[in-house]
Design a protein around this motif. Structure first.
Motif: not given
Length: 161
Positions: A125-152
């Motif tokens: 499965g998948y896990r996404l960090n809940i960065s922001n969650l309100t009644e009308n907006e939601m921001t989720l974040k996950s990490n990926a690695t690109v050329d050895g660097k972490v990208v959100n």
């Protein structure tokens, strides 16, 4: 008598330890409903990116997708619109909110299921960090690695209903 009391105490501890926290329950209630994924962006990186999201489709296919979360049985779906670049249709999910104690963040976790609620991802499965969650907006974040660097990878949603 002591054996029955001990059994009751152990059962009570199991129930309490497996229960969902108030914060997770509140987030589940906020998540319930239909959301539109408006934008996928990338933090901590520069340049143009193209990525395959959830081993499913290119990131561009997810923009404008509709996500539905049903909280009474923890199922839902996301729907990708068909196009020349995207294999459209419904993808069914089983989801939950997880509280992470090490950094006090909540995560949305989900795995793919079929129309009959059977796992089709072999337990992955998948896990996404809940960065922001309100009644009308939601921001989720996950990490990926690109050329050895972490990208959100940042997923920005608005609620439809």
């Amino acid at each position: 008598m002591k054996k029955h009391v001990l059994t009751f105490v152990v059962a009570a501890m199991l129930i309490v330890s497996c229960s969902v926290s108030k914060d997770a329950r509140a987030k589940r209630n906020l998540l319930s409903g239909t959301w539109t994924l408006n934008d996928i962006s990338y933090e901590n990186a520069s340049g143009n990116f193209k990525s395959v999201i959830f081993n499913d489709a290119d990131d561009i296919c997810f923009e404008g997708s509709e996500w539905y979360f049903r909280d009474n049985n923890s199922t839902g779906r996301y729907t990708i619109a068909p196009s020349t670049l995207c294999n459209g249709g419904d993808r069914y999910i089983r989801w939950s909110v997880v509280e992470r104690e090490e950094n006090y963040t909540s995560q949305l976790q989900f795995k793919l299921i079929d129309e009959k609620n059977k796992d089709i991802s072999g337990g992955l499965g998948y896990r996404l960090n809940i960065s922001n969650l309100t009644e009308n907006e939601m921001t989720l974040k996950s990490n990926a690695t690109v050329d050895g660097k972490v990208v959100n990878v940042v997923y920005s949603f608005t609620k439809k209903s």
